[in-house]
Design an enzyme around this catalytic site. Structure first.
Site, PDB file in Angstrom:
ATOM      1  N   ASP A 163     -12.231  23.144  22.403  1.00 52.66           N
ATOM      2  CA  ASP A 163     -10.988  22.532  21.958  1.00 52.66           C
ATOM      3  C   ASP A 163     -10.418  21.729  23.135  1.00 52.66           C
ATOM      4  OD1 ASP A 163      -8.869  21.698  20.447  1.00 52.66           O
ATOM      5  OD2 ASP A 163      -8.393  23.661  19.635  1.00 52.66           O
TER       6      ASP A 163
HETATM    7  C1  BGC Z   1      -6.483  21.102  18.285  1.00 50.07           C
HETATM    8  C2  BGC Z   1      -7.728  20.860  17.466  1.00 50.07           C
HETATM    9  C3  BGC Z   1      -7.989  19.384  17.356  1.00 50.07           C
HETATM   10  C4  BGC Z   1      -8.102  18.804  18.746  1.00 50.07           C
HETATM   11  C5  BGC Z   1      -8.430  17.326  18.751  1.00 50.07           C
HETATM   12  C6  BGC Z   1      -6.488  20.332  19.590  1.00 50.07           C
HETATM   13  O1  BGC Z   1      -5.250  20.383  20.214  1.00 50.07           O
HETATM   14  O2  BGC Z   1      -6.352  22.479  18.518  1.00 50.07           O
HETATM   15  O3  BGC Z   1      -7.595  21.452  16.207  1.00 50.07           O
HETATM   16  O4  BGC Z   1      -9.146  19.161  16.598  1.00 50.07           O
HETATM   17  O5  BGC Z   1      -6.860  18.989  19.412  1.00 50.07           O
HETATM   18  O6  BGC Z   1      -7.370  16.562  18.344  1.00 50.07           O
END
Ligand code: BGC
Length: 732
Positions: free
Chosen positions: A291
């Site tokens: 993530d």
């Molecule tokens: C979130 C994810 C997301 C990623 C990319 C993160 O902050 O937890 O769910 O896919 O950002 O935007």
């Protein structure tokens, strides 16, 4: 010198000494060669730097959610592996792709990712709402539309579906998943994967799916985002892993690891889940992306002393791609020298990334046709689907004396903070959705009803300004019915949107009470991205329709239900607590040793406000007897349970039958009931339909232990449908 420039110069130097790739028989460029041969051929030509860039994800532009704003647009080297793409046409993407294909030594295409969570430009209801449709085929179609729209705008890969089981509605991200039940989430997960990826990942209008957030993120303590979760191995296996396993079985190309710490081992450094379970046990051959900045966060979580160690831990645990924090590129060369990472591991990680790029057809068709907007999104059939999914996601919670549907000539007072808003209907994580595309409630209702519509908001979502109450009360007095649109703002749900209470602000309750006092009938429309506390609202309303955040077609879907053009068929995929103090509350809990009044709350009811599976229709359905094809079944045998449902009303309606099982005595105690199958059918007025649950004992009655081993005990099991229960015996 800027580090990426320095890196580019290193590439040039490497390129001068690298083998020439000009020959015609380069296997990796041969579209007819098998994917694995192409991967191996390319891999053996790559330098270490080129390999590491495949494992690094950059971002172009900004993430459109608040806590990630501020990320600068970075300088992108031609050799990069992947990009989070915030453009909304194919033009910029194609420019970047040309650079990758033509200016990098080996011509490896970039993989463009984006958060397409519940639609790209045509916005569907939030996933939690979609789960209430009990119509996985519609969910699949919605994801297919999202894939088509995003593909035509240059996206290859969505960070969706989110299949985190969530039982704490204080957690803002509860809206992104499919609710509290592992089986339902597994079915929707498979539908979403099939919708995004189609039958052939390489076909046009399909994109790679990403199951997230692996795993147990929904268990974050007290609903606070990012914080640790306490999850036993048993619960990991019986509750949190099943939707991911289902998604892997459906062929999901990728997974995203979660931010949080699972009982002492952060997900980003968790070898057990990322390698032993995902790769060794389930055989997933795609890749895992971290993530956002989660690798470097291993330091904050207390697992890594410094950046280098964070990279070492995450990589060795099984994260192949590092989302935006750049640590792999920086530290893996050193880690290789120190023997802390092996070259074979780097190769294996790159192999996994390349495999997905080949499967997507990116090497053979790297560019996207640059179509006009009218061909890219908001196509009429997509909007029809969005309306249908919104309609089927809405849940009729109360309908005293058949107040709904309303007479088409009704004089309606439309009251409440959601009467005319657009933006809040898109919910959070709305892709490239625009509020100007949304049909607000006032427009949808005005178009549907021939009677007079008076709009008087009365108040805002929160605060103390009651100056609008008098107008709203006057409007209610002069109308046949008051439709009061209350709830949460869309920004109150989503990432980093935890709330300590699931209440709706007091001012909205005061408004509803003031309207009720006029004596005019009250219909509540409740918008939210999480279960909300309705126990004080319920007595004030004659009818309650839960609309969730319904997306682009909000106004039309609501108007259709109010007028009776559509018959509501949604049922809750998550329990609605009576108050915040009941959380966590979910239907498939285990039994307590003491029964009756023992162990219940002394100040409030221990029952939820609305239970899992609850939802009304304008039709009335009568269930016939639950019948079994046999009362005994051998471990490898099969049997059918059936029930015939009759639509006793004069209106066609859809009914969902939920089939639960219960194992009353087991070495590992089982929940009071567990959903194992569901089916939705349209039952024309006055007709009957038979619903059948084909029971395979190991699959439907068996259980996993804390190592993930599935077993089935012989003995008695209950099959539960509606208020009926039958007992079957599994014989040796
Ligand atoms: C979130 C994810 C997301 C990623 C990319 C993160 O902050 O937890 O769910 O896919 O950002 O935007």
């Amino acid at each position: 010198m800027h580090s990426s420039l320095k890196f580019t110069f290193t590439f040039l130097a490497v390129a001068l000494v690298a083998a020439s790739c000009s020959s015609d028989d380069i296997v990796y460029k041969d579209a007819s060669a098998p994917v694995e041969k192409r991967v191996e051929d390319l891999l053996k030509r790559m330098t270490l730097e080129e390999k590491l860039l495949q494992l690094n994800q950059y971002t172009l532009g900004m993430n459109n959610i608040e806590n990630n704003l501020g990320e600068a647009v970075r300088e992108i080297p031609a050799e990069i592996g992947s990009l989070i793409y915030f453009g909304d046409d194919a033009i910029l993407r194609n420019k970047m792709q040309h650079r990758a294909m033509e200016e990098s030594r080996l011509g490896i295409p970039i993989l463009f990712g984006h958060d397409v969570i519940h639609g790209y430009r045509t916005i569907f209801p939030v996933p939690l709402a979609q789960a209430c449709s009990w119509n996985p085929e519609l969910v699949r179609q919605g994801c297919a539309v999202a894939a088509q729209e995003s593909y035509s705008c240059g996206v290859d890969w969505t960070f969706s579906p989110m299949v985190d089981i969530a039982r704490d509605p204080r957690w803002g991200r509860v809206m992104e998943g499919y609710g509290e039940d592992p089986y339902a989430a597994s079915v929707y997960c498979q539908a979403a994967v099939r919708g995004y990826q189609g039958d052939d990942l390489g076909a046009e209008n399909t994109i790679a799916a990403c199951l997230k957030h692996y795993v147990g993120y929904g268990a974050s303590e007290a609903g606070r985002d990012y914080v640790p979760a306490e999850i036993s191995d048993q619960t990991l296996w019986d509750t949190y892993l099943p939707p991911f396993e289902a998604g892997v079985k459906a062929g999901a190309a990728t997974l995203m690891s979660a931010f949080h710490n699972i009982s002492g081992t952060p997900a980003s450094g968790n070898h057990y889940i990322l390698t032993e379970v995902l790769k060794d046990k389930w055989g997933h051959d795609g890749f895992v992306v971290s993530d956002w900045d989660a690798v470097v966060q291993l330091k904050n979580q207390g697992m890594a002393a410094d950046d280098k160690e964070a990279a070492e831990i995450a990589f060795n645990a099984g994260i192949e791609m590092d989302m935006v924090d750049d640590l792999y590129k920086k530290y893996i060369p050193q880690l290789l020298e120190e023997g802390k990472v092996k070259m074979s591991q780097v190769d294996e990680a790159v192999r996994r990334v390349l495999r997905i790029k080949f499967r997507l057809g990116l090497f053979d068709k790297p560019y996207i046709e640059e179509k006009p907007e009218s061909e890219r999104y908001l196509l009429p059939e997509s909007l029809d689907l969005a309306e249908r999914l919104a309609t089927e996601s809405m849940v009729l919670l109360k309908n005293d004396d058949g107040l709904l549907p309303l007479d088409i000539r009704s004089r309606i007072a439309l009251i409440g903070p959601l009467s005319s808003v657009r933006r809040d209907h898109n919910g959070n994580w709305y892709g490239r959705g625009k509020e100007t595309d949304v049909i607000p409630f006032n427009e949808g209702i005005a178009e549907e009803f021939s009677g007079r519509l008076t709009v008087a908001e009365g108040c805002d979502f929160e605060g103390d300004d009651r100056s609008g109450f008098a107008r709203a009360v006057a409007a209610a007095r002069e109308s046949d019915v008051a439709v009061v649109c209350i709830g949460h703002k869309s920004r109150w749900s989503g990432e980093n949107c935890s709330r300590s209470t699931i209440e709706i602000p007091q001012i909205q309750l005061d408004l509803v009470r003031a309207i009720k006092a006029t004596g005019t009938k009250v219909v509540l429309l409740v918008s939210c991205g999480r279960p909300v506390d309705l126990h004080l609202f319920e007595p004030e309303a004659d009818a309650i329709l839960l609309t969730w955040h319904p997306g682009t077609m909000a106004g039309r879907a609501v108007a259709g239900i109010l007028s009776g053009r559509s018959n509501p068929s949604g049922k809750l995929a998550i329990t609605f607590p009576y108050t915040t103090g009941q959380i966590p509350i979910y239907y498939n809990r285990r039994n307590s040793g003491r029964r009756g009044t023992q162990g219940i709350y002394k100040d409030i009811t221990s029952n939820p406000m609305y239970q899992f599976g609850y939802g009304l229709s304008y039709s009335t359905f009568e269930y016939g007897p639950l019948t079994l094809s046999s009362e005994n079944v051998s471990r490898n045998g099969s049997l059918q349970a059936s029930v015939t449902v009759t639509n006793t009303s004069s209106r066609d309606g859809q009914e969902t039958v939920h089939w639960f099982i219960c194992d009353p005595v087991s070495r590992i105690t089982r929940p009071v009931k567990e959903l194992k199958y569901f089916e939705k059918q349209l039952i024309p007025a006055g007709e009957s339909r038979t619903f059948t649950f084909d029971i395979e004992p190991m699959r439907d009655l068996g259980f996993v232990d804390r190592t993930g081993r599935r077993y089935l005990d012989s003995g008695e099991y209950h099959i539960i449908v509606g208020t009926q229960q039958a007992t079957i015996t599994v014989t040796d």
